[in-house]
Design a protein around this motif. Structure first.
Motif, mmCIF file in Angstrom:
data_model
loop_
_atom_site.group_PDB
_atom_site.id
_atom_site.type_symbol
_atom_site.label_atom_id
_atom_site.label_comp_id
_atom_site.label_asym_id
_atom_site.label_seq_id
_atom_site.Cartn_x
_atom_site.Cartn_y
_atom_site.Cartn_z
ATOM 1 N N VAL A 30 0.855 -1.186 0.000
ATOM 2 C CA VAL A 30 0.000 0.000 0.000
ATOM 3 C C VAL A 30 0.892 1.236 0.000
ATOM 4 O O VAL A 30 1.745 1.386 0.876
ATOM 5 C CB VAL A 30 -0.928 0.015 1.235
ATOM 6 C CG1 VAL A 30 -1.785 1.265 1.248
ATOM 7 C CG2 VAL A 30 -1.798 -1.247 1.265
ATOM 8 N N VAL A 31 0.696 2.108 -0.977
ATOM 9 C CA VAL A 31 1.472 3.347 -1.059
ATOM 10 C C VAL A 31 0.580 4.510 -0.654
ATOM 11 O O VAL A 31 -0.481 4.725 -1.243
ATOM 12 C CB VAL A 31 2.023 3.567 -2.477
ATOM 13 C CG1 VAL A 31 2.746 4.912 -2.562
ATOM 14 C CG2 VAL A 31 2.958 2.430 -2.867
ATOM 15 N N ASP A 78 -0.024 8.091 -0.861
ATOM 16 C CA ASP A 78 0.322 9.209 -1.742
ATOM 17 C C ASP A 78 -0.082 10.529 -1.084
ATOM 18 O O ASP A 78 -0.922 11.263 -1.602
ATOM 19 C CB ASP A 78 -0.376 9.020 -3.093
ATOM 20 C CG ASP A 78 0.062 10.031 -4.120
ATOM 21 O OD1 ASP A 78 1.142 10.623 -3.959
ATOM 22 O OD2 ASP A 78 -0.692 10.235 -5.093
ATOM 23 N N TRP A 84 3.633 10.798 -4.181
ATOM 24 C CA TRP A 84 4.032 9.651 -4.989
ATOM 25 C C TRP A 84 3.388 9.637 -6.374
ATOM 26 O O TRP A 84 3.506 8.642 -7.099
ATOM 27 C CB TRP A 84 3.717 8.341 -4.274
ATOM 28 C CG TRP A 84 4.610 8.026 -3.116
ATOM 29 C CD1 TRP A 84 4.219 7.755 -1.838
ATOM 30 C CD2 TRP A 84 6.039 7.903 -3.118
ATOM 31 N NE1 TRP A 84 5.310 7.487 -1.043
ATOM 32 C CE2 TRP A 84 6.449 7.572 -1.808
ATOM 33 C CE3 TRP A 84 7.024 8.049 -4.102
ATOM 34 C CZ2 TRP A 84 7.782 7.387 -1.454
ATOM 35 C CZ3 TRP A 84 8.356 7.868 -3.750
ATOM 36 C CH2 TRP A 84 8.724 7.538 -2.441
ATOM 37 N N ALA A 85 2.739 10.713 -6.798
ATOM 38 C CA ALA A 85 2.136 10.752 -8.142
ATOM 39 C C ALA A 85 3.166 10.448 -9.240
ATOM 40 O O ALA A 85 2.870 9.680 -10.163
ATOM 41 C CB ALA A 85 1.446 12.086 -8.386
ATOM 42 N N ARG A 95 3.771 6.668 -9.262
ATOM 43 C CA ARG A 95 2.643 5.947 -9.875
ATOM 44 C C ARG A 95 2.699 6.072 -11.395
ATOM 45 O O ARG A 95 2.482 5.095 -12.126
ATOM 46 C CB ARG A 95 1.322 6.482 -9.327
ATOM 47 C CG ARG A 95 0.129 5.669 -9.748
ATOM 48 C CD ARG A 95 -1.131 6.120 -9.061
ATOM 49 N NE ARG A 95 -2.210 5.192 -9.293
ATOM 50 C CZ ARG A 95 -3.403 5.300 -8.746
ATOM 51 N NH1 ARG A 95 -3.666 6.285 -7.909
ATOM 52 N NH2 ARG A 95 -4.342 4.410 -9.007
ATOM 53 N N VAL A 128 -0.040 -2.955 -6.549
ATOM 54 C CA VAL A 128 0.103 -1.863 -5.585
ATOM 55 C C VAL A 128 -1.249 -1.204 -5.394
ATOM 56 O O VAL A 128 -1.969 -0.940 -6.357
ATOM 57 C CB VAL A 128 1.115 -0.808 -6.095
ATOM 58 C CG1 VAL A 128 1.261 0.328 -5.090
ATOM 59 C CG2 VAL A 128 2.457 -1.443 -6.399
ATOM 60 N N THR A 129 -1.579 -0.915 -4.133
ATOM 61 C CA THR A 129 -2.780 -0.150 -3.827
ATOM 62 C C THR A 129 -2.337 1.259 -3.453
ATOM 63 O O THR A 129 -1.519 1.447 -2.545
ATOM 64 C CB THR A 129 -3.547 -0.781 -2.645
ATOM 65 O OG1 THR A 129 -3.884 -2.132 -2.988
ATOM 66 C CG2 THR A 129 -4.809 0.004 -2.334
ATOM 67 N N TRP A 130 -2.857 2.235 -4.162
ATOM 68 C CA TRP A 130 -2.499 3.640 -3.933
ATOM 69 C C TRP A 130 -3.608 4.306 -3.138
ATOM 70 O O TRP A 130 -4.779 4.211 -3.520
ATOM 71 C CB TRP A 130 -2.309 4.365 -5.271
ATOM 72 C CG TRP A 130 -1.313 3.700 -6.161
ATOM 73 C CD1 TRP A 130 -1.552 2.687 -7.044
ATOM 74 C CD2 TRP A 130 0.085 3.968 -6.241
ATOM 75 N NE1 TRP A 130 -0.385 2.323 -7.676
ATOM 76 C CE2 TRP A 130 0.643 3.096 -7.200
ATOM 77 C CE3 TRP A 130 0.931 4.875 -5.583
ATOM 78 C CZ2 TRP A 130 1.991 3.098 -7.527
ATOM 79 C CZ3 TRP A 130 2.273 4.884 -5.920
ATOM 80 C CH2 TRP A 130 2.797 3.998 -6.870
#
Length: 192
Positions: free
Chosen positions: A141-142, A144, A149-150, A153, A173-175
């Motif tokens: 899990v990131v 943002d 973190w854009a 991604r 990955v879950t943003w």
């Protein structure tokens, strides 16, 4: 090489990768603190880099302040530099950075990535690569926070669009935008 890890049935320990600095955005440290409190509130253990500095220190102090347990993992050469926290429930001192990453990962059921620098990116890409290769099925899990973190991604999407990875890579990955989103994503995985 990472050891093979089977499917996860229960999340009990959350590895948090993040910066050893606070960063320039004042909202980011608050996100780290909120995540630490939320991990403790869920009854989960925090696994982190054992530094008492930057976001690393903030997430740990918040978790411990909320009654949570923490496992800190730090290599010998960073003990003085990152002022290892003295109030850890448990600490491990490793010989190398590689060993640190392995110990952190193996002692966690999920990974959450907060803003950070080159070390955080190294940790993220290592666990993402391991997952892509089928070496684990732990959620990644990131957080943002404020769009930090854009670009990361977009880079992951560029790698896929450029034909260097299967479309499935992006789905590993879950943003999420904040600590609450991270906890929701982890709980959804727990109940799956």
């Amino acid at each position: 090489m990472s050891p093979k890890v089977g499917p996860m049935s229960d999340i009990r320990s959350i590895c948090v990768y993040c910066g050893s600095r606070d960063g320039a955005d004042p909202a980011v440290p608050a996100t780290a603190e909120a995540l630490g409190r939320a991990i403790a509130g869920a009854g989960w253990r925090l696994v982190y880099g054992a530094g008492d500095v930057g976001l690393m220190g903030r997430v740990a102090r918040a978790a411990q302040g909320a009654g949570g347990a923490a496992l800190g993992v730090i290599p010998e050469h960073l003990v003085l530099r990152e002022a290892r926290a003295r109030d850890l429930s448990r600490a491990v001192v490793t010989e190398t950075m590689h060993e640190r990453k392995k110990v952190m990962f193996m002692n966690a059921d999920a990974v959450v990535v907060l803003p950070g620098g080159a070390g955080t990116l190294d940790e993220f890409f290592e666990v993402l690569t391991w997952r892509q290769l089928g070496l684990h099925d732990k959620p990644i899990v990131v957080v943002d926070a404020n769009g930090y973190w854009a670009p990361l991604r977009a880079l992951v999407e560029r790698v896929v669009d450029g034909g260097f990875a299967d479309r499935s890579l992006a789905g590993l990955v879950t943003w999420v935008p904040d600590a609450e989103g991270a906890m929701t994503a982890l709980r959804e995985r727990l109940s799956a």
